[in-house]
Design an enzyme around this catalytic site. Structure first.
Site, PDB file in Angstrom:
ATOM      1  N   ASP A 136       2.260 -53.329 -13.838  1.00 24.11           N
ATOM      2  CA  ASP A 136       0.920 -53.822 -13.488  1.00 24.11           C
ATOM      3  C   ASP A 136       0.950 -54.799 -12.318  1.00 24.11           C
ATOM      4  O   ASP A 136       0.125 -55.701 -12.235  1.00 24.11           O
ATOM      5  CB  ASP A 136       0.231 -54.491 -14.698  1.00 24.11           C
ATOM      6  N   LYS A 156       1.110 -51.753  -7.982  1.00 21.96           N
ATOM      7  CA  LYS A 156       1.862 -50.738  -7.216  1.00 21.96           C
ATOM      8  C   LYS A 156       0.932 -49.666  -6.675  1.00 21.96           C
ATOM      9  O   LYS A 156       1.066 -49.250  -5.531  1.00 21.96           O
ATOM     10  CB  LYS A 156       2.933 -50.076  -8.095  1.00 21.96           C
ATOM     11  N   ASN A 215       1.476 -43.245 -19.706  1.00 25.00           N
ATOM     12  CA  ASN A 215       1.475 -44.502 -20.458  1.00 25.00           C
ATOM     13  C   ASN A 215       1.086 -45.703 -19.613  1.00 25.00           C
ATOM     14  O   ASN A 215       0.917 -46.796 -20.124  1.00 25.00           O
ATOM     15  CB  ASN A 215       2.844 -44.756 -21.107  1.00 25.00           C
ATOM     16  N   HIS A 232      -2.407 -46.642 -12.766  1.00 29.24           N
ATOM     17  CA  HIS A 232      -2.444 -47.248 -11.440  1.00 29.24           C
ATOM     18  C   HIS A 232      -3.885 -47.271 -10.971  1.00 29.24           C
ATOM     19  O   HIS A 232      -4.540 -46.230 -10.939  1.00 29.24           O
ATOM     20  CB  HIS A 232      -1.593 -46.439 -10.453  1.00 29.24           C
ATOM     21  N   ARG A 244      -3.849 -58.438 -21.436  1.00 33.42           N
ATOM     22  CA  ARG A 244      -2.438 -58.658 -21.099  1.00 33.42           C
ATOM     23  C   ARG A 244      -2.038 -60.099 -21.395  1.00 33.42           C
ATOM     24  O   ARG A 244      -2.855 -61.007 -21.294  1.00 33.42           O
ATOM     25  CB  ARG A 244      -2.210 -58.375 -19.620  1.00 33.42           C
TER      26      ARG A 244
HETATM   27  P1  GDP Z   1      -0.110 -51.022 -11.158  1.00 33.68           P
HETATM   28  O1  GDP Z   1       0.065 -50.297 -12.450  1.00 33.68           O
HETATM   29  O2  GDP Z   1       1.138 -51.720 -10.739  1.00 33.68           O
HETATM   30  O3  GDP Z   1      -0.688 -50.179 -10.066  1.00 33.68           O
HETATM   31  O4  GDP Z   1      -1.158 -52.160 -11.424  1.00 33.68           O
HETATM   32  P2  GDP Z   1      -2.588 -52.081 -12.171  1.00 33.68           P
HETATM   33  O5  GDP Z   1      -3.382 -51.007 -11.553  1.00 33.68           O
HETATM   34  O6  GDP Z   1      -2.435 -52.109 -13.616  1.00 33.68           O
HETATM   35  O7  GDP Z   1      -3.141 -53.494 -11.829  1.00 33.68           O
HETATM   36  C1  GDP Z   1      -3.508 -53.864 -10.600  1.00 33.68           C
HETATM   37  C2  GDP Z   1      -4.971 -54.322 -10.672  1.00 33.68           C
HETATM   38  O8  GDP Z   1      -5.164 -55.355  -9.785  1.00 33.68           O
HETATM   39  C3  GDP Z   1      -5.933 -53.242 -10.232  1.00 33.68           C
HETATM   40  O9  GDP Z   1      -7.163 -53.431 -10.867  1.00 33.68           O
HETATM   41  C4  GDP Z   1      -6.051 -53.478  -8.742  1.00 33.68           C
HETATM   42  O10 GDP Z   1      -7.246 -52.987  -8.187  1.00 33.68           O
HETATM   43  C5  GDP Z   1      -5.996 -54.961  -8.703  1.00 33.68           C
HETATM   44  N1  GDP Z   1      -5.357 -55.553  -7.538  1.00 33.68           N
HETATM   45  C6  GDP Z   1      -4.228 -55.147  -6.908  1.00 33.68           C
HETATM   46  N2  GDP Z   1      -3.904 -56.009  -5.940  1.00 33.68           N
HETATM   47  C7  GDP Z   1      -4.850 -56.988  -5.969  1.00 33.68           C
HETATM   48  C8  GDP Z   1      -5.054 -58.187  -5.225  1.00 33.68           C
HETATM   49  O11 GDP Z   1      -4.280 -58.561  -4.360  1.00 33.68           O
HETATM   50  N3  GDP Z   1      -6.133 -58.946  -5.583  1.00 33.68           N
HETATM   51  C9  GDP Z   1      -7.002 -58.592  -6.558  1.00 33.68           C
HETATM   52  N4  GDP Z   1      -8.014 -59.404  -6.821  1.00 33.68           N
HETATM   53  N5  GDP Z   1      -6.827 -57.474  -7.271  1.00 33.68           N
HETATM   54  C10 GDP Z   1      -5.770 -56.681  -6.985  1.00 33.68           C
END
Ligand code: GDP
Length: 424
Positions: A12, A15, A37, A40, A305
Site C-alpha cells: 500500500d 505502487k 489480494n 492498486h 489500516r
Molecule cells: P498500492 O497498493 O501500493 O498501489 O497502494 P494503494 O493503492 O493501496 O494505496 C495508495 C493510495 O494512496 C491510493 O488511494 C492512491 O490514490 C493514494 N496515493 C498515492 N500516492 C499519493 C500521494 O502522494 N498523496 C495522496 N494524497 N494520495 C496518494
C-alpha cells in the site's frame, strides 16, 4: 531495459500510482506475483480505478500488459475486473493483455479453504484477505494446481481435476467439517470464466524475449512490499509469494534476464494491513488523525489500516532486500497537518538499541525509538519542483534518504497523475 517497481514497506505504498506515472516510458508492464489480494489504486483522466489483478499499464492504450507465471489468478475476479474497466472505456484485447499459460488458477475451493482456516484459527488468525492466496500457492508447491494453459485441453483438465477434487475434499470434509465440492461445479466454473479469456493466454516468455530483443522497455510491477515477502518478510504474517525485485524476471517468465533498475516505493509514514508485529503502531486519536488524513482503508478489503510514523529500521531493511537504486517517497502531502513529525530511528529490544531489522521474538519485543522533525504545516500538493517545497519538507526528505541509504528521486504529493516532484 528492465525496471522493477517494488514496495519497500508493508504494501500500500502507492505502487499503482507510481507505475501508472512511470509506465509512459515503458512498452511493457508485467505483474509477476500475487493475486487479487491487494488493490492498486490509480487515478487519471479516465477516473479512479482499483486494479487487483490487471497490471497498472492497462490504463495506457499503447502499453502491453503481462500477467506472469508467478501470479495466481481467480478467473471470476479477472472477468469482473475486465468488465468494470471496459465499462469505464478502457480497451482490453489480446494485443495489450497477455496471460502466462504457466500462471496458476485460484479456484473457488481455495477461497473456501482460506476462510475456513481463518475461522478455525479464531484469535490467532493471520489476517488473510480471504481471497484463497495461501491455499492456492500451497497447492502450486504440492503440484496440485490447475494452470491457465490447461484450459486449452478441457478433457485432460477434467481428468486431472477429478483427482485433485477428490484430494481437496479430504481436507475440506475431514479437517474443516465442511461441505465437499463437486468436479462438475469446479469444471463448469473453469469453462464459464476460462473460455472467454483463452485468446489472452500464451507463452509470455516467447513474447517477452522477442520484444526485448527488439529493444522494448519493460517494467515489472510488484504487489505488496518487502516486509510481506514469503522469505524475507515478517513470517508467517507475509504473503505467500515473492514480492522482491530479484524474483521479478522469474515470475514474469524471463528467468534468464537481469534487472537494470529497481525503483523502491516507500511511504512517508507507515501503514500495515493484517496481523503481526508492527513496531511503530500508533493508537487512539493520534492514529485516527493519520488514518483519516491518509484515507488508510484497504483498497481490496476496506479494512482500516494500522498506522504509524516512518520506520527507518524496517525501511532500510526493505531497501536492502529489494536492492533499490532509487526511491519514490509517496503521500508526503498527508503529513502536512502535523506540527512535528515523528520518525522511528531505531528499535529498543529489551534495553538494547538495534538498527538492523530483528527476527522473531526480538521483533515481537521491539519498541520504537522516536525522534521528531519539524512539520511544514502548509499545502504541498501543488509543488512540482524541488524549489516549490517548503524547507522543512526538503529536510524531511533528506533526513529519510540519509537514514535508509538510498536516493529519493520522486516525491509524490497527491494522488493524481501529475502530483509529484522529481528531486535533484
Ligand atoms: P498500492 O497498493 O501500493 O498501489 O497502494 P494503494 O493503492 O493501496 O494505496 C495508495 C493510495 O494512496 C491510493 O488511494 C492512491 O490514490 C493514494 N496515493 C498515492 N500516492 C499519493 C500521494 O502522494 N498523496 C495522496 N494524497 N494520495 C496518494
Amino acid at each position: 531495459m528492465l525496471t522493477a517497481i517494488v514496495g519497500i514497506n508493508w504494501g500500500d505504498e502507492g505502487k499503482g500510482r507510481m507505475v501508472d506515472l512511470l509506465s509512459k516510458e515503458y512498452d511493457i508492464v508485467a505483474r509477476y506475483q500475487g493475486g487479487n489480494n491487494a488493490g492498486h489504486t490509480v487515478i487519471n483522466h479516465l477516473g479512479k480505478f482499483i486494479l487487483n489483478l490487471l497490471p497498472s499499464g492497462i490504463l495506457r492504450p499503447e502499453v502491453v500488459n503481462i500477467m506472469g507465471n508467478g501470479m495466481v489468478i481467480d478467473l471470476e475476479h479477472l472477468s469482473g475486473e475486465m468488465d468494470r474497466l471496459r465499462q469505464a472505456g478502457v480497451q482490453i484485447s489480446p494485443e495489450n493483455l497477455k496471460i502466462s499459460n504457466r500462471a496458476v488458477i485460484c479456484l473457488p475451493y481455495h477461497v473456501m479453504q482460506d476462510c475456513l482456516e481463518e475461522e478455525r484459527l479464531k484469535d490467532a488468525k493471520y489476517g488473510s484477505t480471504r481471497r484463497g492466496i495461501a491455499p492456492v500457492y500451497g497447492d502450486k508447491y504440492l503440484k496440485k494446481a490447475i494452470r491457465m494453459g490447461d484450459l486449452f485441453n478441457p478433457q485432460a483438465l477434467r481428468q486431472r481435476l477429478t483427482g485433485i477434487v477428490e484430494w481437496k475434499n479430504l481436507t475440506l470434509q475431514q479437517v474443516y467439517n465442511a461441505e465437499p465440492v463437486t468436479v462438475d461445479a469446479i469444471y463448469d466454473w473453469l469453462m464459464k470464466f476460462g473460455e472467454p479469456i483463452l485468446p489472452y493466454i500464451t507463452d509470455v516468455g516467447v513474447y517477452l524475449n522477442d520484444a526485448l530483443r527488439q529493444g522494448k522497455k519493460m517494467m515489472f510491477e510488484a504487489q505488496l512490499g518487502a516486509l510481506r515477502d514469503i522469505d524475507f518478510g515478517i513470517y508467517p504474517y507475509t504473503s505467500s509469494s515473492s514480492t522482491i525485485a530479484a524474483y521479478a524476471p522469474i515470475g514474469a517468465g524471463i528467468p534468464g534476464r537481469k534487472l537494470d533498475h529497481t525503483i523502491g516505493i516507500m511511504k512517508a509514514y507507515s501503514t500495515c494491513v493484517g496481523e503481526g508485529p508492527f513496531t511503530v503502531e500508533m493508537f487512539g486519536e493520534e492514529a485516527e488523525a493519520l488514518r483519516a488524513a491518509g484515507g488508510e482503508y484497504g483498497a481490496a478489503t476496506g479494512r482500516p489500516r494500522r498506522v504509524g510514523p516512518f520506520d527507518v529500521v524496517a525501511s532500510r531493511y526493505g531497501v536492502q532486500v529489494q536492492g533499490a537504486d532509487c526511491l519514490a517517497l509517496t503521500k508526503m502531502d498527508i503529513l502536512s497537518y502535523l506540527d512535528r513529525i515523528p520518525v522511528c530511528t531505531a528499535y529498543d529490544v529489551n534495553g538494547t538499541i538495534v538498527h538492523d531489522f530483528p527476527y522473531g521474538d526480538d521483533l515481537n519485543n521491539a519498541k520504537p525509538v522516536i525522534t521528531y522533525l519539524d512539520g511544514w504545516k502548509c499545502d504541498i500538493t501543488k509543488c512540482r519542483k524541488p524549489e516549490d517545497l517548503p524547507q522543512a519538507a526538503v529536510d524531511y526528505i533528506r533526513y529519510i534518504e540519509q537514514q535508509v541509504g538510498c536516493p529519493i528521486k520522486y516525491v509524490s504529493v497527491g494522488a493524481e497523475r501529475e502530483d509529484y516532484v522529481v528531486m535533484k
